[in-house]
Every structure is written in C-alpha cells, then in structure tokens.
Design a protein around this motif. Structure first.
Motif, PDB file in Angstrom:
ATOM      1  N   ALA A 102       0.832  -1.207   0.000  1.00 44.55           N
ATOM      2  CA  ALA A 102       0.000   0.000   0.000  1.00 44.55           C
ATOM      3  C   ALA A 102       0.866   1.257   0.000  1.00 44.55           C
ATOM      4  CB  ALA A 102      -0.930  -0.001   1.212  1.00 44.55           C
ATOM      5  N   LEU A 103       1.913   1.250   0.793  1.00 43.02           N
ATOM      6  CA  LEU A 103       2.815   2.392   0.847  1.00 43.02           C
ATOM      7  C   LEU A 103       3.491   2.605  -0.507  1.00 43.02           C
ATOM      8  CD1 LEU A 103       4.113   4.618   2.573  1.00 43.02           C
ATOM      9  CD2 LEU A 103       5.832   2.948   3.266  1.00 43.02           C
ATOM     10  N   ALA A 104       3.934   1.534  -1.132  1.00 43.91           N
ATOM     11  CA  ALA A 104       4.575   1.644  -2.450  1.00 43.91           C
ATOM     12  C   ALA A 104       3.589   2.198  -3.485  1.00 43.91           C
ATOM     13  CB  ALA A 104       5.108   0.281  -2.892  1.00 43.91           C
ATOM     14  N   ALA A 105       2.344   1.733  -3.443  1.00 44.89           N
ATOM     15  CA  ALA A 105       1.332   2.236  -4.382  1.00 44.89           C
ATOM     16  C   ALA A 105       1.074   3.720  -4.149  1.00 44.89           C
ATOM     17  CB  ALA A 105       0.032   1.437  -4.239  1.00 44.89           C
ATOM     18  N   ALA A 106       1.011   4.135  -2.889  1.00 47.63           N
ATOM     19  CA  ALA A 106       0.781   5.543  -2.575  1.00 47.63           C
ATOM     20  C   ALA A 106       1.964   6.405  -3.012  1.00 47.63           C
ATOM     21  CB  ALA A 106       0.511   5.706  -1.083  1.00 47.63           C
ATOM     22  N   LEU A 107       3.168   5.897  -2.850  1.00 45.21           N
ATOM     23  CA  LEU A 107       4.354   6.639  -3.296  1.00 45.21           C
ATOM     24  C   LEU A 107       4.368   6.792  -4.815  1.00 45.21           C
ATOM     25  CD1 LEU A 107       7.038   5.123  -0.913  1.00 45.21           C
ATOM     26  CD2 LEU A 107       6.319   7.531  -1.003  1.00 45.21           C
ATOM     27  N   ARG A 108       3.998   5.736  -5.543  1.00 42.51           N
ATOM     28  CA  ARG A 108       3.931   5.830  -7.002  1.00 42.51           C
ATOM     29  C   ARG A 108       2.853   6.826  -7.435  1.00 42.51           C
ATOM     30  NH1 ARG A 108       5.258   0.340  -6.549  1.00 42.51           N
ATOM     31  NH2 ARG A 108       3.080  -0.290  -6.477  1.00 42.51           N
ATOM     32  N   ALA A 109       1.722   6.815  -6.734  1.00 45.91           N
ATOM     33  CA  ALA A 109       0.642   7.753  -7.071  1.00 45.91           C
ATOM     34  C   ALA A 109       1.101   9.191  -6.836  1.00 45.91           C
ATOM     35  CB  ALA A 109      -0.602   7.451  -6.239  1.00 45.91           C
ATOM     36  N   ARG A 110       1.807   9.426  -5.729  1.00 43.01           N
ATOM     37  CA  ARG A 110       2.301  10.775  -5.450  1.00 43.01           C
ATOM     38  C   ARG A 110       3.328  11.197  -6.495  1.00 43.01           C
ATOM     39  NH1 ARG A 110       5.027  12.218   0.191  1.00 43.01           N
ATOM     40  NH2 ARG A 110       6.684  10.924  -0.660  1.00 43.01           N
ATOM     41  N   ALA A 111       4.210  10.288  -6.889  1.00 41.80           N
ATOM     42  CA  ALA A 111       5.213  10.608  -7.909  1.00 41.80           C
ATOM     43  C   ALA A 111       4.550  10.914  -9.248  1.00 41.80           C
ATOM     44  CB  ALA A 111       6.208   9.452  -8.057  1.00 41.80           C
ATOM     45  N   ALA A 112       3.520  10.166  -9.589  1.00 39.05           N
ATOM     46  CA  ALA A 112       2.809  10.412 -10.847  1.00 39.05           C
ATOM     47  C   ALA A 112       2.112  11.762 -10.815  1.00 39.05           C
ATOM     48  CB  ALA A 112       1.800   9.299 -11.111  1.00 39.05           C
ATOM     49  N   THR A 113       1.530  12.110  -9.678  1.00 37.00           N
ATOM     50  CA  THR A 113       0.870  13.404  -9.536  1.00 37.00           C
ATOM     51  C   THR A 113       1.881  14.536  -9.658  1.00 37.00           C
ATOM     52  OG1 THR A 113      -0.843  12.454  -8.143  1.00 37.00           O
ATOM     53  CG2 THR A 113      -0.551  14.828  -8.000  1.00 37.00           C
ATOM     54  N   ALA A 114       3.031  14.384  -9.015  1.00 32.25           N
ATOM     55  CA  ALA A 114       4.076  15.402  -9.088  1.00 32.25           C
ATOM     56  C   ALA A 114       4.594  15.531 -10.516  1.00 32.25           C
ATOM     57  CB  ALA A 114       5.213  15.065  -8.133  1.00 32.25           C
ATOM     58  N   SER A 115       4.745  14.400 -11.199  1.00 30.78           N
ATOM     59  CA  SER A 115       5.218  14.410 -12.573  1.00 30.78           C
ATOM     60  C   SER A 115       4.223  15.124 -13.481  1.00 30.78           C
ATOM     61  CB  SER A 115       5.438  12.974 -13.053  1.00 30.78           C
ATOM     62  OG  SER A 115       5.813  12.951 -14.397  1.00 30.78           O
ATOM     63  N   LYS A 116       2.931  14.859 -13.279  1.00 27.90           N
ATOM     64  CA  LYS A 116       1.897  15.532 -14.079  1.00 27.90           C
ATOM     65  C   LYS A 116       1.889  17.025 -13.804  1.00 27.90           C
ATOM     66  CE  LYS A 116      -1.196  11.577 -14.424  1.00 27.90           C
ATOM     67  NZ  LYS A 116      -2.464  11.002 -13.969  1.00 27.90           N
ATOM     68  N   ALA A 117       2.063  17.408 -12.543  1.00 31.59           N
ATOM     69  CA  ALA A 117       2.086  18.824 -12.190  1.00 31.59           C
ATOM     70  C   ALA A 117       3.286  19.514 -12.843  1.00 31.59           C
ATOM     71  CB  ALA A 117       2.123  18.999 -10.678  1.00 31.59           C
ATOM     72  N   SER A 118       4.435  18.840 -12.855  1.00 29.09           N
ATOM     73  CA  SER A 118       5.618  19.407 -13.500  1.00 29.09           C
ATOM     74  C   SER A 118       5.401  19.556 -14.996  1.00 29.09           C
ATOM     75  CB  SER A 118       6.843  18.521 -13.263  1.00 29.09           C
ATOM     76  OG  SER A 118       7.201  18.532 -11.913  1.00 29.09           O
ATOM     77  N   ALA A 119       4.772  18.557 -15.600  1.00 30.22           N
ATOM     78  CA  ALA A 119       4.505  18.616 -17.036  1.00 30.22           C
ATOM     79  C   ALA A 119       3.546  19.756 -17.358  1.00 30.22           C
ATOM     80  CB  ALA A 119       3.933  17.288 -17.525  1.00 30.22           C
TER      81      ALA A 119
END
Length: 149
Positions: A102-119
C-alpha cells in the motif's frame, strides 16, 4: 460506516512499523496516513489498503475486494483501495507485507501526480514563452499647433 475507536486504533498499531501513522475522519470513516501519505481507509470496521496496477493482483489473489461506495446518482463507485486479508488484521507482523504494498502504491501515485504537475507547469511556461508580449497601445500624438490665447 461508523468505526469504533478501538478498531481505528488497532489499524494504527498495525501500520505503525511503517512510520509515523495518524487517522483523520473522512468518507464517513477514517483515512490513515503514514508519514503524511494517505495509504488506507477504515470503513465499516474494515481496513482498505491503497492499490495500483502493480499491487492489485496480489490483493485479488488473496481474495480481497475493492472499497465501494454509493454515489449521489445511485451508482456504485470504486476506489483504488482493497480490503486487507483477514489474517493480516491479526498482527502487525502479518500486516507488514500488505502495508508495504500500500505504501509503495501511494508513493507511485504521489510521484505520478508530481510528474503531471511538473509537465503542466512546463507546458504553461512554454505557452507563455511562445506567445509574443502584447503591445501597448500607441500613444496619441501631441498637438503642436495650439496657439496661445
């Protein structure tokens, strides 16, 4: 979907080996955070852990099902949280592999959100550079043919 304080506290104890854990009332239940990362929902005296495309199969293989809720339109909504296996609710040691997923999934979701925000920010910056600056309106010429009175 009310939860007993004892069950919420038990869930906090199960997740405590992962880091600083806290509960916050939401969804008519509780959201559980580890190091300020949202990883679980407690609803109806059940613990639901964050899943994603990489972890969903493990939860499904253990016979776990998704967190569902009734929408205002009367339909059934589904979130990316699956109930923890029954045996994992028994001890922090048995919960750890599931909590780590669950923690790994949440970390990936946060990274994807940050990546989208940067894009989005980069795209916005590129648009503003590509547009020429708006020209200021031309000043009106001054009359020089005035005669003194």
């Amino acid at each position: 979907m009310s939860n007993s304080p004892d069950f919420v506290n038990h869930c906090l104890e199960l997740l405590a080996p992962l880091g600083a854990v806290r509960a916050r009332r939401m969804f008519g239940g509780h959201g559980l955070y580890v190091d300020e990362l949202f990883i679980a929902i407690v609803a109806g005296e059940r613990l639901f852990l964050k899943v994603d495309a990489e972890t969903r199969a493990a939860f499904e293989g253990a016979g776990c099902g998704p967190f569902t809720y009734a929408t205002q339109a009367g339909e059934t909504g589904v979130m990316s949280y699956f109930n923890a296996p029954d045996e994992a609710i028994e001890s922090p040691m048995l919960m750890q592999p599931w909590a780590r997923l669950a923690l790994a999934a949440a970390l990936r979701a946060r990274a994807a959100t940050a990546s989208k925000a940067s894009a989005r920010a980069a795209k916005k910056a590129a648009r503003s550079v590509a547009r020429p600056a708006a020209k200021a309106p031309a000043a009106k010429p001054r009359r020089t043919d005035r005669t003194p009175s």
